[in-house]
Scaffold this motif. Sequence first.
Motif, short mmCIF file in Angstrom:
data_model
loop_
_atom_site.label_atom_id
_atom_site.label_comp_id
_atom_site.label_asym_id
_atom_site.label_seq_id
_atom_site.Cartn_x
_atom_site.Cartn_y
_atom_site.Cartn_z
N LEU B 130 20.26 23.16 35.43
CA LEU B 130 20.56 23.00 33.82
C LEU B 130 21.51 21.72 33.86
N ARG B 131 22.56 21.90 34.69
CA ARG B 131 23.72 20.61 34.44
C ARG B 131 23.04 19.33 34.75
N SER B 132 22.12 19.55 35.80
CA SER B 132 21.54 18.16 36.12
C SER B 132 20.42 17.68 34.83
N ALA B 133 19.63 18.96 34.52
CA ALA B 133 18.67 18.75 33.44
C ALA B 133 19.74 17.76 31.91
N LEU B 134 20.49 18.23 31.76
CA LEU B 134 21.47 17.76 30.46
C LEU B 134 21.85 16.20 30.99
N ALA B 135 22.35 16.12 32.24
CA ALA B 135 22.56 14.92 32.78
C ALA B 135 21.61 13.84 32.74
N PHE B 136 20.40 14.22 32.85
CA PHE B 136 19.13 13.40 32.98
C PHE B 136 18.31 13.59 31.85
N ASP B 137 18.68 13.96 30.89
CA ASP B 137 17.96 14.17 29.31
C ASP B 137 16.99 14.93 29.36
N PHE B 138 16.73 16.06 30.26
CA PHE B 138 15.76 16.95 29.93
C PHE B 138 16.32 18.18 29.16
N GLU B 139 15.99 18.05 27.64
CA GLU B 139 16.48 18.87 26.97
C GLU B 139 16.07 20.29 26.81
N MET B 140 14.96 20.41 27.29
CA MET B 140 14.44 21.74 27.13
C MET B 140 14.12 22.43 28.40
N ILE B 141 14.35 23.60 28.66
CA ILE B 141 13.99 24.21 29.82
C ILE B 141 13.10 25.44 29.54
N PHE B 142 11.78 25.45 30.52
CA PHE B 142 11.11 26.76 30.42
C PHE B 142 11.36 27.45 31.48
N VAL B 143 11.65 28.88 31.23
CA VAL B 143 12.17 29.97 32.22
C VAL B 143 10.81 30.96 32.48
N SER B 144 10.35 31.05 33.77
CA SER B 144 9.24 32.00 33.78
C SER B 144 9.64 32.87 35.39
N GLY B 145 9.03 34.05 35.46
CA GLY B 145 9.05 34.64 36.54
C GLY B 145 10.28 35.17 37.02
N SER B 146 10.53 35.42 38.10
CA SER B 146 11.83 35.84 38.83
C SER B 146 12.98 34.96 38.67
N THR B 147 13.07 34.08 37.81
CA THR B 147 14.15 33.22 37.87
C THR B 147 15.45 33.89 37.24
#
Lengths: 264, 264
Positions: B130-147
């Motif tokens: 999540l920290r890297s996603a924000l750093a690299f401009d991935f603004e949305m996160i899909f979460v599925s399964g046993s995450t």
Amino acid sequence: MSITRNEIKILKTLKTTKGRKKENRYIAEGVRLLEESLRFDHLPKMILIDQSQIDDRMENLLSTMQKKSIRIEKISSKDIEAVADTKSPQGIIGIFEKRELKTSELSLRKPRKILWCENISDPGNVGTLLRSALAFDFEMIFVSGSTADIFSPKVVRSAMGAIFKLKIVKDTESEIFKLIKTQNYSLLAADVLGKPIRVTGRKYSTKRIVLAIGSEAIGLTDIIKQKADEKIRIEHEKEIESLNASVAGSILMNEFYKMEKGPK
Amino acid sequence: MSITRNEIKILKTLKTTKGRKKENRYIAEGVRLLEESLRFDHLPKMILIDQSQIDDRMENLLSTMQKKSIRIEKISSKDIEAVADTKSPQGIIGIFEKRELKTSELSLRKPRKILWCENISDPGNVGTLLRSALAFDFEMIFVSGSTADIFSPKVVRSAMGAIFKLKIVKDTESEIFKLIKTQNYSLLAADVLGKPIRVTGRKYSTKRIVLAIGSEAIGLTDIIKQKADEKIRIEHEKEIESLNASVAGSILMNEFYKMEKGPK
């Protein structure tokens, strides 16, 4: 050959930094890590097994280890649990000799790329960095300051076998600086105020480099930043202050790896 | 306003997945995380403090929070410890409302780059991603399964505030596939048998992409790999089987980020 209660008692201390220091040995748990030790030809001094947990995969592993004259001892489930660091050990534990050198003990041949871990306290981060180092051809690791013990069970686990292959050098910062200077390495310090690796990295694509990564909380100490030939950073959005230390180190190692391989 | 014993009792359940589910709230501990929540304008519903631990930095934070009409409650050190997840909480805990959407609840505007975490069970890895996603401009996160639960204290901590900014979408794989299709996203699956990102990545530098990362042990499930427009991998030495999941995801996100920004 059979194992004595006293030996088991000593092996139980290898979970602790103190025990590992005294015995100069460490543990690696689970079939997979022991398979990795075979692959890297870094063999354990002894293997402890819980006979009730043996399966085909373990059987194969043990038979190979036996051919290599590795000492194998069957002990009780209770003793396995006491020697192991994990809550549910897989019934097999390797006992390895610590291999950690001082800079003065290094042989002539030194790799082109070295990773320096300074004050990286989280064992998961250290293990992850070792795994990435092996992936990106950084064959030697400098360890200094309060970096987590490389031979602690958690580092060994997250390094996923990289520990059996990498050359680990633990020394004071001043001895490391001396080596860097006499051996003509460029010291590159990961720092949020550095130049973007994209801009400055290529200069070092054929030079000997030491890439230094600092603590999770505050980065590298001033002394390393001052002595560095260059401070480098990863460009990212301003919304986050910094990347996780193991991610930052891995991205930088990946960049140097790609430069070396060149565009194809 | 004063807090009741019964309220404190309920807040103590927020450490557990069950409690967070029932209450639709989660905790974020420490001054720094609460400062981040201000910066991202994602305010807590309530703040719990241990008055014996207040320092200047906390004082400043509390005064800003007060101006924003956030409810602040002084409770005993013992209660702070019981609500907190860490062993030595810093004397301040924010209570936040969970913001987690289904694909059907998404507004029209969707970001160009989305990260999909499938079966990533280690909370540290999820937080780091999540920290890297924000750093690299991935603004949305899909979460599925046993995450791991995005709102568990360990994920919140390792995400370092990214949780307050990212849009979290938790849904079944089939609903996510539907969204990907109707919204013209390309699905890119991280896979050790994929094409090198260096070779195939640039094709996607202006397209809408969903980058999928799978479990630490076995990677993505077959269904995602089959539905993917492309399987991509990071090139590295053969000596190591794969990179850590959060490192692999971060390196890939960094590559897409660099492509978007272009060489300067």
